[in-house]
Design a protein around this motif. Structure first.
Motif, mmCIF file in Angstrom:
data_model
loop_
_atom_site.group_PDB
_atom_site.id
_atom_site.type_symbol
_atom_site.label_atom_id
_atom_site.label_comp_id
_atom_site.label_asym_id
_atom_site.label_seq_id
_atom_site.Cartn_x
_atom_site.Cartn_y
_atom_site.Cartn_z
ATOM 1 N N GLU A 7 0.801 -1.225 0.000
ATOM 2 C CA GLU A 7 0.000 0.000 0.000
ATOM 3 C C GLU A 7 0.833 1.274 0.000
ATOM 4 O O GLU A 7 0.283 2.369 -0.086
ATOM 5 C CB GLU A 7 -0.911 0.024 1.237
ATOM 6 C CG GLU A 7 -1.925 -1.101 1.300
ATOM 7 C CD GLU A 7 -2.700 -1.097 2.598
ATOM 8 O OE1 GLU A 7 -2.326 -0.325 3.518
ATOM 9 O OE2 GLU A 7 -3.670 -1.864 2.708
ATOM 10 N N GLN A 8 2.157 1.165 0.115
ATOM 11 C CA GLN A 8 2.998 2.340 0.288
ATOM 12 C C GLN A 8 3.666 2.761 -1.012
ATOM 13 O O GLN A 8 3.912 1.947 -1.905
ATOM 14 C CB GLN A 8 4.065 2.051 1.353
ATOM 15 C CG GLN A 8 3.482 1.723 2.719
ATOM 16 C CD GLN A 8 4.558 1.557 3.763
ATOM 17 O OE1 GLN A 8 5.411 2.426 3.945
ATOM 18 N NE2 GLN A 8 4.529 0.441 4.476
ATOM 19 N N THR A 9 4.008 4.059 -1.094
ATOM 20 C CA THR A 9 4.763 4.561 -2.233
ATOM 21 C C THR A 9 6.236 4.209 -2.036
ATOM 22 O O THR A 9 6.679 3.861 -0.935
ATOM 23 C CB THR A 9 4.631 6.081 -2.349
ATOM 24 O OG1 THR A 9 5.283 6.701 -1.211
ATOM 25 C CG2 THR A 9 3.167 6.504 -2.393
ATOM 26 N N VAL A 10 7.007 4.344 -3.109
ATOM 27 C CA VAL A 10 8.444 4.088 -3.028
ATOM 28 C C VAL A 10 9.096 5.020 -2.007
ATOM 29 O O VAL A 10 9.958 4.602 -1.225
ATOM 30 C CB VAL A 10 9.103 4.239 -4.414
ATOM 31 C CG1 VAL A 10 10.627 4.199 -4.301
ATOM 32 C CG2 VAL A 10 8.613 3.145 -5.352
ATOM 33 N N GLN A 11 8.668 6.272 -1.982
ATOM 34 C CA GLN A 11 9.248 7.217 -1.027
ATOM 35 C C GLN A 11 8.915 6.830 0.411
ATOM 36 O O GLN A 11 9.750 6.956 1.318
ATOM 37 C CB GLN A 11 8.766 8.639 -1.328
ATOM 38 C CG GLN A 11 9.334 9.208 -2.617
ATOM 39 C CD GLN A 11 10.845 9.081 -2.706
ATOM 40 O OE1 GLN A 11 11.572 9.457 -1.784
ATOM 41 N NE2 GLN A 11 11.336 8.540 -3.817
ATOM 42 N N GLN A 12 7.715 6.358 0.636
ATOM 43 C CA GLN A 12 7.353 5.907 1.978
ATOM 44 C C GLN A 12 8.179 4.697 2.410
ATOM 45 O O GLN A 12 8.431 4.501 3.603
ATOM 46 C CB GLN A 12 5.859 5.566 2.036
ATOM 47 C CG GLN A 12 4.957 6.791 2.011
ATOM 48 C CD GLN A 12 3.489 6.420 1.874
ATOM 49 O OE1 GLN A 12 3.127 5.429 1.235
ATOM 50 N NE2 GLN A 12 2.617 7.221 2.486
ATOM 51 N N LEU A 13 8.603 3.919 1.444
ATOM 52 C CA LEU A 13 9.436 2.755 1.747
ATOM 53 C C LEU A 13 10.898 3.116 1.979
ATOM 54 O O LEU A 13 11.696 2.249 2.321
ATOM 55 C CB LEU A 13 9.348 1.734 0.603
ATOM 56 C CG LEU A 13 7.982 1.085 0.371
ATOM 57 C CD1 LEU A 13 8.014 0.200 -0.864
ATOM 58 C CD2 LEU A 13 7.543 0.290 1.592
ATOM 59 N N GLY A 14 11.242 4.382 1.799
ATOM 60 C CA GLY A 14 12.620 4.815 2.023
ATOM 61 C C GLY A 14 13.379 5.134 0.764
ATOM 62 O O GLY A 14 14.599 5.317 0.798
ATOM 63 N N GLY A 15 12.682 5.191 -0.374
ATOM 64 C CA GLY A 15 13.335 5.483 -1.646
ATOM 65 C C GLY A 15 13.707 4.207 -2.371
ATOM 66 O O GLY A 15 13.675 3.106 -1.805
ATOM 67 N N PRO A 16 14.096 4.310 -3.647
ATOM 68 C CA PRO A 16 14.353 3.120 -4.473
ATOM 69 C C PRO A 16 15.511 2.261 -3.987
ATOM 70 O O PRO A 16 15.587 1.080 -4.319
ATOM 71 C CB PRO A 16 14.641 3.698 -5.861
ATOM 72 C CG PRO A 16 15.018 5.125 -5.617
ATOM 73 C CD PRO A 16 14.250 5.555 -4.411
ATOM 74 N N ARG A 17 16.441 2.838 -3.201
ATOM 75 C CA ARG A 17 17.584 2.053 -2.718
ATOM 76 C C ARG A 17 17.289 1.321 -1.421
ATOM 77 O O ARG A 17 18.075 0.480 -0.987
ATOM 78 C CB ARG A 17 18.794 2.962 -2.537
ATOM 79 C CG ARG A 17 19.360 3.495 -3.857
ATOM 80 C CD ARG A 17 20.604 4.316 -3.600
ATOM 81 N NE ARG A 17 20.291 5.520 -2.826
ATOM 82 C CZ ARG A 17 21.111 6.099 -1.954
ATOM 83 N NH1 ARG A 17 22.302 5.584 -1.716
ATOM 84 N NH2 ARG A 17 20.749 7.196 -1.320
ATOM 85 N N SER A 18 16.174 1.629 -0.787
ATOM 86 C CA SER A 18 15.807 0.949 0.460
ATOM 87 C C SER A 18 15.597 -0.538 0.213
ATOM 88 O O SER A 18 15.103 -0.949 -0.832
ATOM 89 C CB SER A 18 14.525 1.560 1.021
ATOM 90 O OG SER A 18 13.943 0.721 1.996
ATOM 91 N N VAL A 19 15.950 -1.345 1.194
ATOM 92 C CA VAL A 19 15.742 -2.786 1.060
ATOM 93 C C VAL A 19 14.258 -3.107 0.896
ATOM 94 O O VAL A 19 13.892 -4.085 0.234
ATOM 95 C CB VAL A 19 16.343 -3.543 2.270
ATOM 96 C CG1 VAL A 19 15.538 -3.300 3.549
ATOM 97 C CG2 VAL A 19 16.467 -5.028 1.977
ATOM 98 N N LEU A 20 13.388 -2.274 1.451
ATOM 99 C CA LEU A 20 11.951 -2.517 1.324
ATOM 100 C C LEU A 20 11.490 -2.347 -0.118
ATOM 101 O O LEU A 20 10.722 -3.163 -0.643
ATOM 102 C CB LEU A 20 11.174 -1.575 2.238
ATOM 103 C CG LEU A 20 11.561 -1.579 3.716
ATOM 104 C CD1 LEU A 20 10.736 -0.554 4.477
ATOM 105 C CD2 LEU A 20 11.401 -2.970 4.314
ATOM 106 N N ALA A 21 11.954 -1.294 -0.775
ATOM 107 C CA ALA A 21 11.584 -1.064 -2.171
ATOM 108 C C ALA A 21 12.189 -2.135 -3.075
ATOM 109 O O ALA A 21 11.536 -2.605 -4.020
ATOM 110 C CB ALA A 21 12.054 0.325 -2.613
ATOM 111 N N ARG A 22 13.412 -2.522 -2.787
ATOM 112 C CA ARG A 22 14.058 -3.571 -3.590
ATOM 113 C C ARG A 22 13.311 -4.899 -3.448
ATOM 114 O O ARG A 22 13.109 -5.624 -4.430
ATOM 115 C CB ARG A 22 15.510 -3.738 -3.154
ATOM 116 C CG ARG A 22 16.407 -2.541 -3.451
ATOM 117 C CD ARG A 22 17.798 -2.768 -2.873
ATOM 118 N NE ARG A 22 18.623 -1.593 -2.835
ATOM 119 C CZ ARG A 22 19.524 -1.257 -3.756
ATOM 120 N NH1 ARG A 22 19.668 -2.007 -4.830
ATOM 121 N NH2 ARG A 22 20.266 -0.174 -3.616
ATOM 122 N N GLN A 23 12.914 -5.217 -2.210
ATOM 123 C CA GLN A 23 12.163 -6.446 -1.987
ATOM 124 C C GLN A 23 10.860 -6.423 -2.784
ATOM 125 O O GLN A 23 10.494 -7.405 -3.433
ATOM 126 C CB GLN A 23 11.847 -6.582 -0.495
ATOM 127 C CG GLN A 23 13.011 -7.003 0.380
ATOM 128 C CD GLN A 23 13.184 -8.507 0.395
ATOM 129 O OE1 GLN A 23 14.189 -9.036 -0.049
ATOM 130 N NE2 GLN A 23 12.203 -9.212 0.907
#
Length: 225
Positions: A7-23
């Motif tokens: 449900e979150q945006t890439v920015q909410q996940l910490g940006g494209p380099r965040s492990v959350l966005a990568r996952q």
């Protein structure tokens, strides 16, 4: 309560380099590949898509077990229970894919195992995005999530890409065995090379002794601290 990653945006996940966005990117690609496989008829293209799916699933899971789940166990209350649940799913996927690779395309038993493993992969994705990773997000600052993302990506790019039943699910054992197994897997992926199982067993038996040695050394070091 932290929201699911879905449900979150890439920015909410910490940006494209965040492990959350990568996952989440990898999870979306797994889902796309599974949908593509199911839309195709039996044949070379379908087998190529299954191969891509397996390669992604195993390199992704290896990076999780080497980099990400230790961070969850250190940082998240109940992290041991959460990661044990996911590791059990990974082991079930490992066992099923091992069976799939031993069966011929068109075999009804193989088709059943593909259906089962796809269902497990989807369940694993939901457990990670809905239960495990939101708690890690709540426990760590964005900078730490980005550093974890860099480490995770580095390991993923050099991880094994096929099931190996003797590989431990946790460091240091998985990290020690991961390098030679990755080389073996990637040579097989690139040129279709098949190394006799007897040779693989001998190599792994020798490496198992190294794993034990590394594990004992790590325990002794912790006890001295």
């Amino acid at each position: 309560m932290a929201r699911t990653l879905e449900e979150q945006t890439v920015q909410q996940l910490g940006g494209p380099r965040s492990v959350l966005a990568r996952q989440r990117r990898d999870h979306a690609e797994m889902d796309r590949l599974m949908e593509r496989y199911q839309a195709l008829q039996d044949g070379p293209e379908r087998e190529a898509v299954l191969k891509q799916t397996v390669q992604l699933v195993f390199s992704h899971a290896f990076a999780e077990e080497t980099v990400l789940w230790p961070a969850v166990r250190r940082s998240v209350e109940g992290g041991e229970e959460l990661t044990s649940r996911v590791e059990e799913e990974h082991q079930q996927i490992n066992d099923l894919v091992g069976e799939i690779e031993r069966l011929r395309p068109g075999d009804p038993e193989r088709a059943d195992r593909v259906r089962r493993v796809f269902a497990l992969i989807r369940q694993d994705i939901r457990d990670e995005e809905d239960l495990v990773l939101p708690r890690l997000q709540a426990a760590l600052p964005t900078g730490r999530l980005r550093r974890l993302g860099t480490a995770w990506e580095t390991v993923r790019r050099s991880a094994p890409t096929h099931p190996h039943p003797v590989v431990p699910r946790r460091p240091p054992g998985n990290a020690v065995l991961g390098v030679p197994l990755s080389l073996y897997d990637r040579m097989r992926d690139a040129v279709g090379m098949r190394v006799p199982r007897a040779v693989v067993r001998k190599v792994l038996a020798g490496l198992a002794g190294l794993v034990v040695s590394v594990a004992v050394t790590a325990v002794l070091r912790r006890r001295r601290r």
